[in-house]
Design a protein around this motif. Sequence first.
Motif, PDB file in Angstrom:
ATOM      1  N   GLY A  57       0.553  -1.386  -0.641  1.00 50.57           N
ATOM      2  CA  GLY A  57       0.092  -0.099  -0.178  1.00 50.57           C
ATOM      3  C   GLY A  57       0.742   1.034  -0.124  1.00 50.57           C
ATOM      4  O   GLY A  57       0.630   2.118   0.715  1.00 50.57           O
ATOM      5  N   TYR A  91      -2.922  -6.339  -4.534  1.00 45.17           N
ATOM      6  CA  TYR A  91      -3.338  -6.307  -3.612  1.00 45.17           C
ATOM      7  C   TYR A  91      -2.573  -7.027  -2.929  1.00 45.17           C
ATOM      8  O   TYR A  91      -2.016  -8.093  -3.117  1.00 45.17           O
ATOM      9  CB  TYR A  91      -4.653  -6.292  -3.509  1.00 45.17           C
ATOM     10  N   ILE A  92      -2.871  -6.226  -1.130  1.00 41.55           N
ATOM     11  CA  ILE A  92      -1.998  -7.297  -0.689  1.00 41.55           C
ATOM     12  C   ILE A  92      -2.276  -9.481  -0.305  1.00 41.55           C
ATOM     13  O   ILE A  92      -2.030 -10.204  -0.072  1.00 41.55           O
ATOM     14  CB  ILE A  92      -1.697  -7.650   1.225  1.00 41.55           C
ATOM     15  N   GLU A  93      -3.505  -9.242  -0.750  1.00 35.53           N
ATOM     16  CA  GLU A  93      -4.020 -10.532  -0.559  1.00 35.53           C
ATOM     17  C   GLU A  93      -3.614 -11.246  -1.072  1.00 35.53           C
ATOM     18  O   GLU A  93      -4.139 -13.193  -1.232  1.00 35.53           O
ATOM     19  CB  GLU A  93      -5.667 -10.423  -0.130  1.00 35.53           C
ATOM     20  N   LEU A 138      -4.113  -1.559   6.160  1.00 35.30           N
ATOM     21  CA  LEU A 138      -4.196  -2.893   6.779  1.00 35.30           C
ATOM     22  C   LEU A 138      -6.615  -2.779   6.802  1.00 35.30           C
ATOM     23  O   LEU A 138      -6.738  -4.242   6.628  1.00 35.30           O
ATOM     24  CB  LEU A 138      -4.129  -3.582   8.016  1.00 35.30           C
ATOM     25  N   GLU A 141      -7.604  -1.250   4.678  1.00 32.80           N
ATOM     26  CA  GLU A 141      -8.312  -1.562   3.514  1.00 32.80           C
ATOM     27  C   GLU A 141      -8.580  -2.656   2.938  1.00 32.80           C
ATOM     28  O   GLU A 141      -9.292  -3.027   1.910  1.00 32.80           O
ATOM     29  CB  GLU A 141      -7.746  -0.471   2.594  1.00 32.80           C
ATOM     30  N   VAL A 142      -7.992  -3.370   3.737  1.00 37.75           N
ATOM     31  CA  VAL A 142      -8.350  -4.606   3.225  1.00 37.75           C
ATOM     32  C   VAL A 142      -8.893  -5.285   3.451  1.00 37.75           C
ATOM     33  O   VAL A 142     -10.482  -6.072   4.070  1.00 37.75           O
ATOM     34  CB  VAL A 142      -7.215  -5.928   3.435  1.00 37.75           C
ATOM     35  N   SER A 143      -9.799  -6.997   2.169  1.00 40.83           N
ATOM     36  CA  SER A 143     -10.765  -7.240   2.132  1.00 40.83           C
ATOM     37  C   SER A 143     -10.326  -8.805   3.247  1.00 40.83           C
ATOM     38  O   SER A 143     -11.457  -8.843   4.220  1.00 40.83           O
ATOM     39  CB  SER A 143     -11.098  -7.936   1.037  1.00 40.83           C
ATOM     40  N   ALA A 167      -3.895 -10.827   4.765  1.00 40.34           N
ATOM     41  CA  ALA A 167      -3.527 -10.106   4.276  1.00 40.34           C
ATOM     42  C   ALA A 167      -2.204 -10.068   5.148  1.00 40.34           C
ATOM     43  O   ALA A 167      -0.697 -10.424   4.405  1.00 40.34           O
ATOM     44  CB  ALA A 167      -3.851  -8.672   4.535  1.00 40.34           C
TER      45      ALA A 167
END
Length: 200
Positions: free
Chosen positions: A51, A100-102, A120, A122-124, A129
């Motif tokens: 990010g 995206y991190i995921e 963090l 903002e992650v799904s 993540a």
Amino acid sequence: MNHIHHHNPLDQKLLNKIAFLDSRQREQLIPPEALISQMPIQKNHTLLDVGAGSGFFTIPMAESTSGKVYAMDPDKRMLSVIQDKAKEKGLANIELIQDYIESLSIPNSSVDFVMASLILHEVSSLTKALTNIFEILKPGGHLLCLEYEKDDLIIEGPPMSIRIGSEELEKALSSIGFEIVKKTKINDAIYTVLAIKKEQ
């Protein structure tokens, strides 16, 4: 007819975001160089800024190592801002990743230090993540998370409902296998948690 809003409002929004991300106010809030200099980063380390935004931490991270710095952001316009700044400062060790991190795919156990600044929330999936970051880190590698405390008295920052309180974050990190090294309150609104992936 009203022609004032003829320009693309998205672009203006992006410019405002970059201006905010780079503002002196944020520099005074957390001087990125100061924060990086306190971190367990060595000259040959491989670093990852998840990010990365406009490169607020990416640039000082790249200045602190001769190794590679991955700058990851889902927004390719942000990555081009980082690219410009790197060029301006003559930094050739930054690798841009639009993701995206995921779903981030960097080889397992290949990174010494990960910075996750205000991302963090903002992650799904926080678990997904953090698990991904855990796998990317070398044993003995560190993760620094910087987030807004979940405190109703603090108005600035993201909506309360999506914030991750420090206790919640510590629990999530521990459950994945991280060990908490240090927790710091940067100011009323923002805290950091430094965690390590223990050597087996």
